[in-house]
Every structure is written in structure tokens, then in C-alpha cells.
Design a protein around this motif. Structure first.
Motif, short mmCIF file in Angstrom:
data_model
loop_
_atom_site.label_atom_id
_atom_site.label_comp_id
_atom_site.label_asym_id
_atom_site.label_seq_id
_atom_site.Cartn_x
_atom_site.Cartn_y
_atom_site.Cartn_z
N ILE A 17 -22.47 17.75 11.03
CA ILE A 17 -21.45 16.68 10.73
C ILE A 17 -21.01 16.29 9.57
CG2 ILE A 17 -21.40 14.24 11.39
CD1 ILE A 17 -23.03 14.31 13.84
N ALA A 18 -22.12 16.28 8.71
CA ALA A 18 -21.84 16.30 7.10
C ALA A 18 -20.82 17.26 6.62
CB ALA A 18 -23.05 15.95 6.46
N VAL A 19 -21.05 18.46 7.02
CA VAL A 19 -20.44 19.58 6.42
C VAL A 19 -18.83 19.52 6.82
CG1 VAL A 19 -19.97 22.20 6.97
CG2 VAL A 19 -22.10 21.12 6.26
N GLY A 20 -18.73 19.10 8.36
CA GLY A 20 -17.47 18.96 8.87
C GLY A 20 -16.66 17.62 8.27
N VAL A 21 -17.36 16.80 7.93
CA VAL A 21 -16.74 15.64 7.28
C VAL A 21 -16.12 15.84 5.87
CG1 VAL A 21 -17.28 13.09 6.12
CG2 VAL A 21 -18.25 13.61 8.42
N ILE A 22 -17.00 16.62 4.97
CA ILE A 22 -16.35 16.90 3.83
C ILE A 22 -15.36 17.88 3.66
CG2 ILE A 22 -17.45 18.15 1.75
CD1 ILE A 22 -20.21 17.31 2.26
N GLY A 79 -7.84 16.37 4.24
CA GLY A 79 -7.11 15.10 4.06
C GLY A 79 -6.50 14.87 3.06
N ILE A 80 -7.20 15.17 1.99
CA ILE A 80 -6.57 14.67 0.58
C ILE A 80 -5.66 15.77 0.19
CG2 ILE A 80 -7.23 14.83 -2.01
CD1 ILE A 80 -10.00 13.76 -1.10
N ILE A 81 -5.91 17.07 0.47
CA ILE A 81 -4.61 17.83 0.15
C ILE A 81 -3.49 17.47 1.13
CG2 ILE A 81 -4.13 20.39 0.52
CD1 ILE A 81 -7.07 21.01 -0.24
N MET A 117 0.89 -1.15 -0.13
CA MET A 117 -0.17 -0.13 -0.04
C MET A 117 1.00 1.56 -0.02
SD MET A 117 -3.13 1.14 2.67
CE MET A 117 -4.05 -0.17 2.18
N SER A 118 0.73 2.39 -0.82
CA SER A 118 1.32 3.22 -0.87
C SER A 118 1.28 4.57 0.37
CB SER A 118 1.19 4.11 -2.29
OG SER A 118 -0.12 4.67 -1.96
N SER A 119 2.09 5.11 0.54
CA SER A 119 2.17 5.99 1.75
C SER A 119 0.82 7.11 1.67
CB SER A 119 3.41 6.90 1.61
OG SER A 119 3.54 7.67 0.63
N PHE A 120 0.48 7.08 0.24
CA PHE A 120 -0.59 8.29 0.14
C PHE A 120 -1.97 7.59 0.42
CE2 PHE A 120 -4.26 9.43 -2.65
CZ PHE A 120 -4.09 10.93 -2.33
N ALA A 121 -2.04 6.27 0.25
CA ALA A 121 -3.07 5.40 0.53
C ALA A 121 -3.20 5.36 2.06
CB ALA A 121 -3.27 3.97 -0.01
N THR A 122 -2.02 4.85 2.60
CA THR A 122 -2.00 4.72 3.94
C THR A 122 -2.61 6.04 4.83
OG1 THR A 122 -0.08 3.26 3.94
CG2 THR A 122 -0.59 4.07 5.94
N PHE A 123 -1.93 7.14 4.48
CA PHE A 123 -2.35 8.40 4.94
C PHE A 123 -3.70 8.64 5.01
CE2 PHE A 123 -2.78 12.95 5.22
CZ PHE A 123 -2.27 13.46 6.52
N LEU A 124 -4.41 8.29 3.90
CA LEU A 124 -5.80 8.63 3.57
C LEU A 124 -6.66 7.63 4.60
CD1 LEU A 124 -6.48 9.71 -0.33
CD2 LEU A 124 -6.70 11.02 1.97
N ALA A 141 -2.26 14.62 2.05
CA ALA A 141 -1.87 13.61 1.59
C ALA A 141 -1.17 13.82 0.48
CB ALA A 141 -2.96 12.40 1.40
N THR A 142 -1.55 14.58 -0.56
CA THR A 142 -0.92 15.05 -1.57
C THR A 142 0.50 15.55 -1.57
OG1 THR A 142 -3.05 15.04 -2.74
CG2 THR A 142 -1.18 16.03 -4.12
N ASN A 143 0.45 16.65 -0.36
CA ASN A 143 1.56 17.43 -0.06
C ASN A 143 2.62 16.62 0.53
OD1 ASN A 143 0.71 19.73 -1.39
ND2 ASN A 143 -0.31 20.56 0.54
N ARG A 144 2.19 15.61 1.22
CA ARG A 144 3.18 14.57 1.84
C ARG A 144 3.79 13.76 1.02
NH1 ARG A 144 2.85 14.58 7.70
NH2 ARG A 144 1.21 16.02 8.33
N THR A 145 3.17 13.25 -0.08
CA THR A 145 3.45 12.23 -0.81
C THR A 145 4.10 12.49 -2.09
OG1 THR A 145 1.33 11.54 -1.67
CG2 THR A 145 2.07 10.71 0.38
N LYS A 146 3.77 13.90 -2.50
CA LYS A 146 4.44 14.33 -4.01
C LYS A 146 5.97 14.38 -3.85
CE LYS A 146 4.36 19.24 -3.65
NZ LYS A 146 3.63 20.56 -4.05
N PRO A 147 6.67 14.06 -5.02
CA PRO A 147 7.99 14.13 -4.92
C PRO A 147 8.71 15.36 -4.95
CG PRO A 147 7.26 13.11 -6.99
CD PRO A 147 5.94 13.54 -6.40
#
Length: 62
Positions: free
Chosen positions: A32-37, A43-45, A1-8, A47-53
């Protein structure tokens, strides 16, 4: 599993736990729905910043 997937996966587990806690505290479902979104977007931002080369350093001019 990639580090991106593990982080997410870890982040999604955290968000689910926070949503359950908010539900138990009596927070309205809409908020709750607003907070989750918002948290999933963060989280996606993150994960992308942490795993991009990283860019290689510029060559030395000495």
C-alpha cells in the motif's frame, strides 16, 4: 486556490480512498505504501503538466 492545488487535493483524496480500499481487501501495508508513493508521484507530474503555461505558437510566415 490555484488549479495545481485543486488537482493535487483531488488526487490525494483519490489515493487515500484507494489505500483504504486496498487495506480493507487485505493488501500488505508495504505494498500500500509503495502504491501511494507511486500514485503521488504520478499525480505531481500530471498536475505540473496540466497547469504549466503552453508555449505560444510560432509566428506565421505567410
Amino acid at each position: 486556490m490555484s488549479s495545481f492545488a485543486t488537482f493535487l487535493v483531488g488526487y490525494v483524496v483519490l489515493v487515500i480512498g484507494l489505500a483504504i480500499a486496498a487495506s480493507l481487501l487485505g493488501v500488505e501495508t508495504t505494498w500500500i505504501a509503495v502504491g501511494v508513493i507511486v500514485l503521488l508521484g504520478i499525480g505531481i507530474i500530471s498536475a505540473t503538466n496540466r497547469t504549466k503555461p503552453r508555449d505560444p505558437p510560432p509566428p506565421s510566415t505567410y
